[in-house]
Scaffold this motif. Structure first.
Motif, PDB file in Angstrom:
ATOM      1  N   LEU A  24       0.816  -1.213   0.000  1.00 48.33           N
ATOM      2  CA  LEU A  24       0.000   0.000   0.000  1.00 48.33           C
ATOM      3  C   LEU A  24       0.851   1.265   0.000  1.00 48.33           C
ATOM      4  O   LEU A  24       0.352   2.342  -0.311  1.00 48.33           O
ATOM      5  N   ALA A  25       2.123   1.130   0.336  1.00 49.93           N
ATOM      6  CA  ALA A  25       3.018   2.288   0.314  1.00 49.93           C
ATOM      7  C   ALA A  25       3.617   2.525  -1.072  1.00 49.93           C
ATOM      8  O   ALA A  25       4.097   3.633  -1.353  1.00 49.93           O
ATOM      9  N   LEU A  26       3.584   1.537  -1.932  1.00 52.79           N
ATOM     10  CA  LEU A  26       4.207   1.668  -3.259  1.00 52.79           C
ATOM     11  C   LEU A  26       3.669   2.841  -4.070  1.00 52.79           C
ATOM     12  O   LEU A  26       4.459   3.552  -4.705  1.00 52.79           O
ATOM     13  N   PRO A  27       2.356   3.108  -4.092  1.00 54.55           N
ATOM     14  CA  PRO A  27       1.886   4.260  -4.862  1.00 54.55           C
ATOM     15  C   PRO A  27       2.473   5.589  -4.385  1.00 54.55           C
ATOM     16  O   PRO A  27       2.554   6.542  -5.162  1.00 54.55           O
ATOM     17  N   PHE A  28       2.905   5.636  -3.156  1.00 58.49           N
ATOM     18  CA  PHE A  28       3.464   6.886  -2.640  1.00 58.49           C
ATOM     19  C   PHE A  28       4.857   7.166  -3.181  1.00 58.49           C
ATOM     20  O   PHE A  28       5.377   8.268  -3.027  1.00 58.49           O
ATOM     21  N   LEU A  29       5.460   6.181  -3.870  1.00 64.44           N
ATOM     22  CA  LEU A  29       6.728   6.443  -4.557  1.00 64.44           C
ATOM     23  C   LEU A  29       6.504   7.452  -5.687  1.00 64.44           C
ATOM     24  O   LEU A  29       7.358   8.309  -5.927  1.00 64.44           O
ATOM     25  N   GLY A  30       5.373   7.347  -6.368  1.00 69.19           N
ATOM     26  CA  GLY A  30       5.031   8.337  -7.391  1.00 69.19           C
ATOM     27  C   GLY A  30       4.901   9.726  -6.788  1.00 69.19           C
ATOM     28  O   GLY A  30       5.375  10.712  -7.351  1.00 69.19           O
ATOM     29  N   PHE A  31       4.252   9.797  -5.643  1.00 65.74           N
ATOM     30  CA  PHE A  31       4.112  11.072  -4.926  1.00 65.74           C
ATOM     31  C   PHE A  31       5.486  11.627  -4.555  1.00 65.74           C
ATOM     32  O   PHE A  31       5.753  12.822  -4.734  1.00 65.74           O
ATOM     33  N   ILE A  32       6.371  10.780  -4.083  1.00 62.82           N
ATOM     34  CA  ILE A  32       7.714  11.224  -3.684  1.00 62.82           C
ATOM     35  C   ILE A  32       8.484  11.741  -4.894  1.00 62.82           C
ATOM     36  O   ILE A  32       9.134  12.796  -4.818  1.00 62.82           O
ATOM     37  N   LEU A  33       8.421  11.030  -6.015  1.00 61.30           N
ATOM     38  CA  LEU A  33       9.130  11.476  -7.221  1.00 61.30           C
ATOM     39  C   LEU A  33       8.614  12.827  -7.711  1.00 61.30           C
ATOM     40  O   LEU A  33       9.401  13.720  -8.040  1.00 61.30           O
ATOM     41  N   ILE A  34       7.294  12.983  -7.744  1.00 60.90           N
ATOM     42  CA  ILE A  34       6.723  14.261  -8.165  1.00 60.90           C
ATOM     43  C   ILE A  34       7.066  15.337  -7.141  1.00 60.90           C
ATOM     44  O   ILE A  34       7.327  16.486  -7.494  1.00 60.90           O
ATOM     45  N   GLY A  35       7.100  14.958  -5.864  1.00 62.36           N
ATOM     46  CA  GLY A  35       7.487  15.906  -4.813  1.00 62.36           C
ATOM     47  C   GLY A  35       8.915  16.395  -4.986  1.00 62.36           C
ATOM     48  O   GLY A  35       9.197  17.585  -4.786  1.00 62.36           O
ATOM     49  N   PHE A  36       9.841  15.497  -5.346  1.00 63.69           N
ATOM     50  CA  PHE A  36      11.224  15.916  -5.598  1.00 63.69           C
ATOM     51  C   PHE A  36      11.289  16.891  -6.771  1.00 63.69           C
ATOM     52  O   PHE A  36      12.013  17.884  -6.729  1.00 63.69           O
ATOM     53  N   ALA A  37      10.540  16.590  -7.825  1.00 66.63           N
ATOM     54  CA  ALA A  37      10.512  17.490  -8.985  1.00 66.63           C
ATOM     55  C   ALA A  37       9.940  18.846  -8.588  1.00 66.63           C
ATOM     56  O   ALA A  37      10.478  19.892  -8.966  1.00 66.63           O
ATOM     57  N   ALA A  38       8.873  18.851  -7.796  1.00 64.76           N
ATOM     58  CA  ALA A  38       8.266  20.106  -7.347  1.00 64.76           C
ATOM     59  C   ALA A  38       9.223  20.881  -6.454  1.00 64.76           C
ATOM     60  O   ALA A  38       9.336  22.108  -6.568  1.00 64.76           O
ATOM     61  N   ASP A  39       9.942  20.181  -5.603  1.00 67.38           N
ATOM     62  CA  ASP A  39      10.918  20.837  -4.727  1.00 67.38           C
ATOM     63  C   ASP A  39      12.013  21.509  -5.557  1.00 67.38           C
ATOM     64  O   ASP A  39      12.414  22.646  -5.274  1.00 67.38           O
ATOM     65  N   TYR A  40      12.472  20.832  -6.589  1.00 69.25           N
ATOM     66  CA  TYR A  40      13.490  21.398  -7.469  1.00 69.25           C
ATOM     67  C   TYR A  40      12.968  22.668  -8.140  1.00 69.25           C
ATOM     68  O   TYR A  40      13.657  23.687  -8.188  1.00 69.25           O
ATOM     69  N   VAL A  41      11.737  22.612  -8.647  1.00 67.17           N
ATOM     70  CA  VAL A  41      11.156  23.754  -9.349  1.00 67.17           C
ATOM     71  C   VAL A  41      10.916  24.913  -8.383  1.00 67.17           C
ATOM     72  O   VAL A  41      11.176  26.073  -8.712  1.00 67.17           O
ATOM     73  N   ILE A  42      10.447  24.619  -7.185  1.00 63.91           N
ATOM     74  CA  ILE A  42      10.173  25.675  -6.202  1.00 63.91           C
ATOM     75  C   ILE A  42      11.460  26.430  -5.863  1.00 63.91           C
ATOM     76  O   ILE A  42      11.459  27.653  -5.702  1.00 63.91           O
ATOM     77  N   ARG A  43      12.561  25.714  -5.784  1.00 67.29           N
ATOM     78  CA  ARG A  43      13.836  26.336  -5.415  1.00 67.29           C
ATOM     79  C   ARG A  43      14.543  27.005  -6.593  1.00 67.29           C
ATOM     80  O   ARG A  43      15.524  27.723  -6.405  1.00 67.29           O
ATOM     81  N   ALA A  44      14.054  26.775  -7.799  1.00 63.53           N
ATOM     82  CA  ALA A  44      14.669  27.379  -8.984  1.00 63.53           C
ATOM     83  C   ALA A  44      14.412  28.884  -8.986  1.00 63.53           C
ATOM     84  O   ALA A  44      13.397  29.356  -8.477  1.00 63.53           O
ATOM     85  N   PRO A  45      15.345  29.651  -9.551  1.00 61.22           N
ATOM     86  CA  PRO A  45      15.136  31.099  -9.604  1.00 61.22           C
ATOM     87  C   PRO A  45      14.019  31.458 -10.578  1.00 61.22           C
ATOM     88  O   PRO A  45      13.713  30.708 -11.498  1.00 61.22           O
ATOM     89  N   GLY A  46      13.430  32.603 -10.354  1.00 61.99           N
ATOM     90  CA  GLY A  46      12.370  33.091 -11.234  1.00 61.99           C
ATOM     91  C   GLY A  46      11.023  33.079 -10.540  1.00 61.99           C
ATOM     92  O   GLY A  46      10.851  32.518  -9.466  1.00 61.99           O
TER      93      GLY A  46
END
Length: 166
Positions: A24-46
């Motif tokens: 039941l935790a496996l689907p949350f890997l998708g959430f974690i991957l998208i979260g890492f991408a969102a974290d990268y974008v949030i910290r990007a300049p602009g």
């Protein structure tokens, strides 16, 4: 959105396929991957996407309505002794929640997401149990994950444009 996609997937695995434990935790890997991408974008300049006050109000009231709607839908389905309709009713409420936001923001992908979730709900109601719950749950999860990826990409492109303009 990606978190709720994982929730839909996990609930489907639990309620429809009767799986438990780490599965039941496996689907949350998708959430974690998208979260890492969102974290990268949030910290990007602009400057990324900033909702207007009208959009913020629509998001707030729509989210409040979604919470109330999920509570009511779950109680109605349970009191009618129709648990096979729980995932489709959840998908319906979540889909309807995106439509006022789409109108306020004028953002076509939210219309698509809301419509896809409503279609998933309708299919979940029409298709005979237990397949109806599977269809609604997995379709909702996929739509929410896809929309999350699109939202992260949209913000990333907006930030790139503002950095390039400076």
């Amino acid at each position: 959105m990606s978190f709720f996609g994982a929730v839909f997937a996990s609930l489907t695995l639990y309620w429809q396929w009767h799986l438990s434990g780490v599965t039941l935790a496996l689907p949350f890997l998708g959430f974690i991957l998208i979260g890492f991408a969102a974290d990268y974008v949030i910290r990007a300049p602009g400057a990324g996407i900033v909702p207007s006050p009208k959009e913020e109000r629509a998001i707030m009231w729509s989210s409040i309505g979604e919470g109330v709607g999920l509570f009511l839908a779950a109680n109605i389905v349970i009191n009618l002794h129709r648990p096979e309709f729980l995932l489709p009713s959840m998908a319906l409420v979540v889909g309807l929640h995106f439509l006022p936001i789409a109108f306020a923001a004028g953002f076509r992908p939210f219309f698509g997401l809301g419509t896809t979730l409503v279609v998933a709900a309708i299919l979940g109601f029409i298709v005979e149990a237990p397949r109806g719950g599977e269809v609604a749950g997995f379709m909702a999860a996929g739509a929410l994950w896809l929309a999350s990826g699109i939202a992260v990409r949209r913000d990333w492109l907006a930030k790139e444009r503002t950095v390039a303009a400076v």
